[in-house]
Design a protein around this motif. Structure first.
Motif, short mmCIF file in Angstrom:
data_model
loop_
_atom_site.label_atom_id
_atom_site.label_comp_id
_atom_site.label_asym_id
_atom_site.label_seq_id
_atom_site.Cartn_x
_atom_site.Cartn_y
_atom_site.Cartn_z
N ALA A 184 -12.89 -9.81 1.70
CA ALA A 184 -11.92 -9.71 0.71
C ALA A 184 -12.42 -8.99 -0.62
O ALA A 184 -13.17 -9.43 -1.15
N VAL A 185 -11.40 -8.40 -1.02
CA VAL A 185 -11.76 -7.69 -2.51
C VAL A 185 -10.35 -7.82 -3.31
O VAL A 185 -10.36 -7.69 -4.45
N GLU A 186 -9.10 -8.20 -2.85
CA GLU A 186 -7.93 -8.21 -3.75
C GLU A 186 -7.93 -8.92 -4.88
O GLU A 186 -7.49 -8.61 -5.92
N TYR A 187 -8.69 -10.14 -4.91
CA TYR A 187 -8.46 -11.06 -6.08
C TYR A 187 -9.86 -10.92 -7.16
O TYR A 187 -10.01 -11.60 -8.03
N ASP A 188 -10.77 -9.78 -6.60
CA ASP A 188 -11.70 -9.58 -7.32
C ASP A 188 -11.57 -8.34 -8.15
O ASP A 188 -12.44 -8.03 -9.14
N LEU A 189 -10.38 -7.71 -7.94
CA LEU A 189 -10.10 -6.21 -8.80
C LEU A 189 -9.14 -6.72 -9.78
O LEU A 189 -8.25 -7.42 -9.87
N PRO A 190 -9.24 -5.54 -10.80
CA PRO A 190 -8.30 -5.77 -11.85
C PRO A 190 -6.73 -5.69 -11.23
O PRO A 190 -6.30 -4.53 -10.64
N ARG A 191 -5.92 -6.40 -11.89
CA ARG A 191 -4.53 -6.37 -11.36
C ARG A 191 -3.63 -6.11 -12.45
O ARG A 191 -3.68 -6.72 -13.41
N ARG A 192 -2.55 -5.14 -12.15
CA ARG A 192 -1.89 -4.49 -13.15
C ARG A 192 -0.37 -4.87 -12.74
O ARG A 192 -0.22 -4.75 -11.60
N THR A 193 0.50 -5.28 -13.73
CA THR A 193 1.84 -5.61 -13.27
C THR A 193 2.75 -4.38 -13.67
O THR A 193 3.99 -4.32 -13.32
N SER B 116 3.68 -4.13 -6.16
CA SER B 116 4.70 -2.96 -5.84
C SER B 116 6.12 -3.80 -5.83
O SER B 116 6.88 -3.47 -5.03
N THR B 117 6.33 -4.41 -6.96
CA THR B 117 7.85 -4.55 -7.38
C THR B 117 8.56 -3.29 -7.42
O THR B 117 7.79 -2.27 -7.94
N ARG B 118 9.73 -3.03 -7.63
CA ARG B 118 10.34 -1.80 -7.43
C ARG B 118 10.15 -1.29 -9.02
O ARG B 118 9.91 0.07 -9.02
N GLU C 209 9.68 3.98 3.38
CA GLU C 209 9.97 4.10 1.75
C GLU C 209 8.55 4.20 1.41
O GLU C 209 8.21 4.56 0.21
N THR C 210 7.27 3.64 2.10
CA THR C 210 6.09 3.88 1.52
C THR C 210 5.18 5.05 2.18
O THR C 210 4.10 5.10 2.05
N VAL D 28 -5.98 3.80 -7.31
CA VAL D 28 -5.08 2.52 -7.63
C VAL D 28 -4.43 2.27 -6.35
O VAL D 28 -3.89 3.10 -5.62
N VAL D 29 -4.53 1.05 -6.00
CA VAL D 29 -3.75 0.37 -4.70
C VAL D 29 -2.47 -0.31 -5.00
O VAL D 29 -2.60 -1.18 -6.03
N VAL D 30 -1.46 0.42 -4.59
CA VAL D 30 -0.14 0.05 -4.85
C VAL D 30 0.28 -0.88 -3.45
O VAL D 30 0.28 -0.33 -2.53
N GLY D 31 0.36 -2.37 -3.75
CA GLY D 31 0.94 -3.08 -2.66
C GLY D 31 1.24 -4.58 -3.12
O GLY D 31 0.97 -4.83 -4.41
N THR D 32 1.86 -5.29 -2.05
CA THR D 32 2.18 -6.57 -2.40
C THR D 32 0.96 -7.42 -2.08
O THR D 32 -0.09 -7.11 -1.51
N ASP D 33 0.94 -8.81 -2.75
CA ASP D 33 -0.05 -9.64 -2.49
C ASP D 33 -0.28 -9.93 -1.04
O ASP D 33 0.51 -9.94 -0.47
N GLY D 34 -1.65 -10.15 -0.84
CA GLY D 34 -2.14 -10.23 0.52
C GLY D 34 -2.25 -9.05 1.57
O GLY D 34 -3.10 -9.33 2.50
#
Length: 655
Positions: free
Chosen positions: A404-413, A428-430, A494-495, A626-632
């Motif tokens: 798993a890498v998701e929670y080890d990477l810089p998270r931008r809002t 990936s909020t609108r 849409e993605t 840049v990975v654009v996606g929802t949590d998990g």
């Protein structure tokens, strides 16, 4: 059926009804099953036709056979050459494939009901007209417990395995002794290889791979981005010529035109890099070995759908080198091995951890586990000073290991927070996605004033190509466009690539007040092979305004690189062969590298989103991903390695 049925399905279903079918309710249910398996409704026709061979079947027996056919076709569409249907593991896998039937008028119990019926059909040998149980029995399906095959795929696997085993057990011609190889390799490997960070000598693992290609008929070399596979190809060419092989007896190929052009250009640069080229490099340059697509190498004719080269008419080449081996499917690989002449050598290079081929099979991955394979692990592209590049390399390695890498990477809002450095996550909020596309469009697509001017310029093409001044301007524009790309998992949704390309096109059309399908400055991609124009599936170009030197006004043309120059084709003449390329699927991006990539994940986990997709996408980037996606969703994808069922490895081991 909600949509009008095609006549072929209707007539097949009428025959089915005469043998106990219950009409459109059942047909609708199987159409829904086909859709859930990524199959067209035509697949239902195939299922009905095959089921009609068993004239004594009624009720659940006939439905079960239809469901079995659709499952096998669905597995084929997902890249498998067989599918388990009996035994504990097979029953579970089969229920998963049939789950869509539980949401239809056939009832929620239908997946389990048909699973039991299918097992009974197979274990009691009831489908005597349609399911074979012996290798040489000529029937549509083949049951080799616990797997069911489409018969033609089992034949292809068997033929390929026999061909590979024959190559592994015979000496190449001419054979070279260990002493000959060692002496020649010492001379060849003393020539520095040009890489991004400068000139280096081949590593020990690279030298071993080069020597193996000379000693054995079949060699597989697997390594990730930056492990020096292209350098190895150059060294193999030098070694074989040093050992006495005529450069004219060497063929160089790749699955796509884009990949072939790339390996050809890289080798040409390597051969031209020494200040004082030796006799071997001069001989290779004079031979001008052309890298081509495998279809063209094998002489494929689209009109007849036949190959000129095969077992009865093998290739003349004594050495065939194929790059981007992970893109090879079972059918094409079987054709290639069958066309290799007696004693000739075959070298295949690729990345076994990348996405497997679009069509059925994962042949390169299975070859990479044989004793003829060599694996490269040392990375030359990522230097200690390149923090971003090292970050990408490290993250890609973790993904490949299933960590798993998701929670080890810089998270931008928001897009404004992105550093565009290393691997970053963007929610990936609108609002975040819109702001990201706004920033990407401004920085990576529109560019600065110079780039804007280059997109709107008029270029002049003569019969000999573009003038030197225009060539330089085009190179600058192409370098800008080729530096970044949006990567998607799917074409639709849409993605997906099509939706994103439409959105970027609207921005471009608004900026020039036009409604055409293409406007000047847009990146495009060739979506088919055109041998007359020497334009190949996957070739990247730019739509620009071009004027012919022999007269006439400027016209909208698609411009593509061609050697040291460029070539242009009128858009209105080839529009059906072009598609926009602001975004492309990860599959389309195989073999490409970019300074920056944006990876757009689906909002929820889908079957196409696997560990290999994420690994391939991230490893396309040199500096920023840049990975654009929802949590998990990212970590769920990493935890889902692609599952392809194949019998090739067993057949290779059987020898």
């Amino acid at each position: 059926m909600s949509a009008p049925r095609v006549q072929a399905i209707e007539s097949a279903w009428q025959r089915f009804e005469r043998h106990g079918g219950t009409g459109s309710t059942v047909l609708d249910a199987f159409a829904a099953l086909a859709e859930s398996l990524n199959l067209s409704r035509d697949a239902v026709q195939i299922a009905v036709e095959i089921a009609s061979f068993e004239t004594a079947f009624t009720g659940d027996q006939r439905y079960a056979l239809m469901a079995l056919v659709l499952v096998v076709l669905g597995a084929l569409a997902d890249g498998s050459t067989r599918f388990p249907v009996t035994g504990k593991a097979g029953t579970a896998a089969l229920k998963t494939m049939l789950r869509a039937l539980g949401e239809t008028a056939l009832g929620t119990e239908s997946p389990g009901r048909f699973t039991t019926a299918i097992e009974k059909l197979l274990d009691e040998n009831l489908a005597t007209q349609t399911v074979a149980r012996e290798e040489n029995d000529y029937k549509p399906l083949l049951y080799l417990k616990p797997f069911v095959y489409m018969r033609k795929l089992r034949v292809a696997e068997r033929e390929l395995a026999q061909g590979i085993r024959a190559m592994m057990s015979t000496e190449p011609a001419p054979p070279f002794s260990s002493e000959q190889c060692a002496q020649a390799a010492e001379e060849v490997c003393a020539i520095p290889i040009a890489i991004q960070s400068g000139m280096v000598l081949l590593s020990g693992e690279q030298r071993a791979a080069v020597a193996a290609a000379a000693r054995q008929r079949f060699t597989v070399i697997s390594g990730g981005p930056g492990t020096g596979k292209t350098s190895i190809v150059t060294a193999i060419l030098r070694l074989m010529v040093r050992l006495g092989l005529d450069p004219g007896a060497i063929s160089l190929a790749a699955p796509t035109g884009k990949a072939a052009n790339r390996i050809g250009e890289c080798i040409a640069r390597a051969l031209n890099s020494p200040a004082k080229p030796n006799a071997i490099d001069r001989a290779l340059r004079d031979a001008a070995i052309e890298a081509t697509t495998l279809h063209r190498l094998l002489g494929y004719s689209p009109s007849s759908q036949r190959y000129r080269h095969h077992r009865g008419n093998p290739l003349a080449a004594r050495l065939v080198i194929v790059d981007e081996g992970s893109m090879l499917d079972l059918s094409l690989m079987e054709r290639l091995v069958g066309a290799i002449s007696e004693g000739a050598r075959l070298v295949i290079l690729g990345d076994a951890d990348q996405l497997p081929s679009v069509a059925a099979g994962a042949v390169f991955r299975e070859f990479a586990g044989t004793k003829q394979s060599r694996r490269l692990v040392q990375n030359f592209r990522m230097r200690s000073a390149e923090t971003a590049g090292n970050s990408i390399f490290a993250v890609a390695g973790r993904i490949n290991e299933g960590l798993a890498v998701e929670y080890d990477l810089p998270r931008r809002t928001s897009a404004e927070e992105l550093a565009m450095n290393g691997v970053e996550l963007l929610g990936s909020t609108r609002g975040a996605v819109k702001s990201f596309f706004d920033r990407w469009h401004g920085e990576r697509i529109v560019g600065d004033a110079t780039i804007k001017a280059l997109k709107q310029s008029i270029y002049i093409e003569s019969p000999a190509g573009f003038e030197p001044e225009d060539v330089e301007r085009l190179r600058r524009l192409f370098n800008f466009v080729a530096a970044s790309r949006i990567l998607t998992v799917t074409r639709a949704r849409e993605t997906g690539a099509e939706w994103i390309n439409r959105g970027m096109h609207r921005r471009a059309s608004d900026s020039v007040r036009g409604n055409d399908r293409f406007v000047a400055g847009q990146p495009v991609l060739a979506n088919r092979n055109d041998y007359e124009r020497m334009l190949f599936n996957g070739d990247n170009g730019i739509v620009l305004r071009v004027r012919r030197a022999d007269g006439g006004g400027p016209a909208l043309m698609a411009v593509f690189p061609r050697g040291d120059n460029f070539v242009a084709f009128r858009v209105d003449m080839i529009s059906d062969a072009l598609e926009l390329a602001y975004a492309m699927t990860v599959h389309k991006a195989q073999g490409s590298e970019f300074d920056a990539v944006a990876i757009i994940l689906p909002e929820t986990k889908i079957s196409l989103l696997t560990r290999e997709v994420v690994y391939t996408a991230v490893s396309r980037a040199r500096h920023s991903a840049v990975v654009v996606g929802t949590d998990g969703v990212l970590d769920e994808a990493i935890a889902s390695p692609a599952q392809r069922y194949s019998g090739l490895r067993e057949l290779l081991a059987a020898g």
